[in-house]
Scaffold this active site. Structure first.
Site, PDB file in Angstrom:
ATOM      1  N   LEU A  22       0.763  -1.060  -0.024  1.00 26.50           N
ATOM      2  CA  LEU A  22      -0.084  -0.069   0.111  1.00 26.50           C
ATOM      3  C   LEU A  22       0.842   1.227   0.057  1.00 26.50           C
ATOM      4  CD1 LEU A  22      -2.632  -0.979   2.591  1.00 26.50           C
ATOM      5  CD2 LEU A  22      -3.151  -1.036   0.331  1.00 26.50           C
ATOM      6  N   GLU A  29      -7.997   4.134   8.845  1.00 26.42           N
ATOM      7  CA  GLU A  29      -8.560   3.621   7.746  1.00 26.42           C
ATOM      8  C   GLU A  29      -8.363   2.073   7.675  1.00 26.42           C
ATOM      9  OE1 GLU A  29      -9.852   2.557   4.243  1.00 26.42           O
ATOM     10  OE2 GLU A  29      -7.843   1.930   4.446  1.00 26.42           O
TER      11      GLU A  29
HETATM   12  N1  FOL Z   1      -9.715  -1.548   1.695  1.00 26.76           N
HETATM   13  C1  FOL Z   1      -9.480  -0.451   2.213  1.00 26.76           C
HETATM   14  N2  FOL Z   1     -10.314   0.411   2.766  1.00 26.76           N
HETATM   15  N3  FOL Z   1      -8.072   0.022   2.890  1.00 26.76           N
HETATM   16  C2  FOL Z   1      -7.185  -0.980   3.012  1.00 26.76           C
HETATM   17  O1  FOL Z   1      -5.896  -0.690   3.224  1.00 26.76           O
HETATM   18  C3  FOL Z   1      -7.237  -2.032   1.918  1.00 26.76           C
HETATM   19  N4  FOL Z   1      -6.212  -3.147   1.829  1.00 26.76           N
HETATM   20  C4  FOL Z   1      -6.467  -4.119   1.123  1.00 26.76           C
HETATM   21  C5  FOL Z   1      -7.518  -4.376   0.550  1.00 26.76           C
HETATM   22  N5  FOL Z   1      -8.676  -3.454   0.751  1.00 26.76           N
HETATM   23  C6  FOL Z   1      -8.527  -2.539   1.526  1.00 26.76           C
HETATM   24  C7  FOL Z   1      -5.424  -5.021   0.898  1.00 26.76           C
HETATM   25  N6  FOL Z   1      -4.178  -4.926   1.729  1.00 26.76           N
HETATM   26  C8  FOL Z   1      -4.131  -5.783   5.685  1.00 26.76           C
HETATM   27  C9  FOL Z   1      -2.896  -5.451   5.188  1.00 26.76           C
HETATM   28  C10 FOL Z   1      -2.995  -5.101   3.586  1.00 26.76           C
HETATM   29  C11 FOL Z   1      -4.302  -5.160   3.069  1.00 26.76           C
HETATM   30  C12 FOL Z   1      -5.368  -5.538   3.567  1.00 26.76           C
HETATM   31  C13 FOL Z   1      -5.376  -6.006   5.014  1.00 26.76           C
HETATM   32  C14 FOL Z   1      -3.873  -6.128   7.121  1.00 26.76           C
HETATM   33  O2  FOL Z   1      -3.028  -6.456   7.766  1.00 26.76           O
HETATM   34  N7  FOL Z   1      -5.245  -6.299   7.887  1.00 26.76           N
HETATM   35  C15 FOL Z   1      -5.232  -6.437   9.251  1.00 26.76           C
HETATM   36  C16 FOL Z   1      -5.289  -5.228  10.437  1.00 26.76           C
HETATM   37  C17 FOL Z   1      -3.867  -4.746  10.555  1.00 26.76           C
HETATM   38  C18 FOL Z   1      -3.756  -3.575  11.382  1.00 26.76           C
HETATM   39  O3  FOL Z   1      -4.501  -3.453  12.592  1.00 26.76           O
HETATM   40  O4  FOL Z   1      -2.716  -2.909  11.197  1.00 26.76           O
HETATM   41  C19 FOL Z   1      -6.901  -6.971   9.640  1.00 26.76           C
HETATM   42  O5  FOL Z   1      -7.112  -7.651  10.721  1.00 26.76           O
HETATM   43  O6  FOL Z   1      -7.605  -6.796   8.822  1.00 26.76           O
END
Ligand code: FOL
Length: 213
Positions: A22, A29
């Site tokens: 990203l 967000e």
């Molecule tokens: N949609 C939106 N609105 N924002 C995004 O950043 C996003 N990212 C993706 C797809 N749709 C999105 C794909 N990339 C994580 C990292 C990258 C990613 C998607 C999810 C991730 O690590 N998520 C964790 C939370 C981590 C944290 O709290 O920092 C999770 O549990 O969802």
């Protein structure tokens, strides 16, 4: 027959990524992404469907995405998920070799401990393209986009989502034009309060939007 929700953060030019990651780091967000994709009624689970590059872009400590059924798509039949992330009961992970097989898996209740509530398409560009091209007549179809629009500054991106608001072919014009929902409709659908209007985090300005067709 299932309706799909696409969730994405994109710049005004529809940029979504740079160097396999990203282009920004926006903790609030990201918290919205995690809460929205996790929020399901008692006894049910949401699914997150992603391409292999997106899977690999998630920090290993966060994958599989907890409390969600994770589905990873790759055409490479030799690909294996790291054993660490194969299957904890809190986030079972499935590997599929096509979008079609992923959606067919998700429509088979015998494969899951809890019924699937919502299916989220979480990227990246290849999967956004493929799912947005499904016609309204297909068994599964994207009828909702949760878009976080990044207004400023300008980020250099090398990966883009389709320009869904200007896909002006006849089919879109006649029966599937995208319309922006109200903020009240967004909150009602996600099931929690979402800040309205331009947000600012680390000098980056963005807005939470929902589009439907
Ligand atoms: N949609 C939106 N609105 N924002 C995004 O950043 C996003 N990212 C993706 C797809 N749709 C999105 C794909 N990339 C994580 C990292 C990258 C990613 C998607 C999810 C991730 O690590 N998520 C964790 C939370 C981590 C944290 O709290 O920092 C999770 O549990 O969802």
């Amino acid at each position: 027959m299932s309706r799909l929700t696409l969730i994405v953060a994109a710049t005004l030019e529809n940029g979504i990524g740079q160097n396999s990651t990203l282009p920004w780091r926006l903790p609030k967000e990201m918290a919205y992404f995690a809460r929205t994709t996790s929020n399901a009624p008692e006894g049910k689970r949401n699914a997150v469907v992603m391409g292999r590059n997106t899977w690999e872009s998630i920090p290993p400590k966060f994958r599989p995405l907890k409390n969600r059924v994770n589905v990873v798509i790759t055409r490479n039949r030799d690909y294996h998920l790291d054993p660490q992330s194969s299957s904890t009961s809190n986030a079972p992970t499935h590997l599929c070799t096509s979008l079609e097989s992923a959606l067919s898996l998700l429509s088979n209740p015998t494969k899951f401990e809890k019924p699937i509530h919502r299916i989220f398409i979480i990227g990246g560009a290849t999967l956004y393209n493929e799912t947005l091209s499904l016609p309204p007549s297909a068994p599964s179809f994207v009828d909702r986009i949760l878009l976080t629009r990044i207004h400023s500054p300008t980020f250099k991106c090398d990966t883009f989502m389709p320009d869904f608001q200007n896909q002006d072919d006849m089919e879109n014009r006649q029966q599937s034009r995208w319309k922006k929902a109200s903020h009240a409709e967004l909150q009602e659908w996600v099931g929690f309060d979402v800040p309205e209007g331009m947000q600012e985090e680390k000098e980056i300005q963005y807005e939470f939007q929902m589009w439907v067709r």
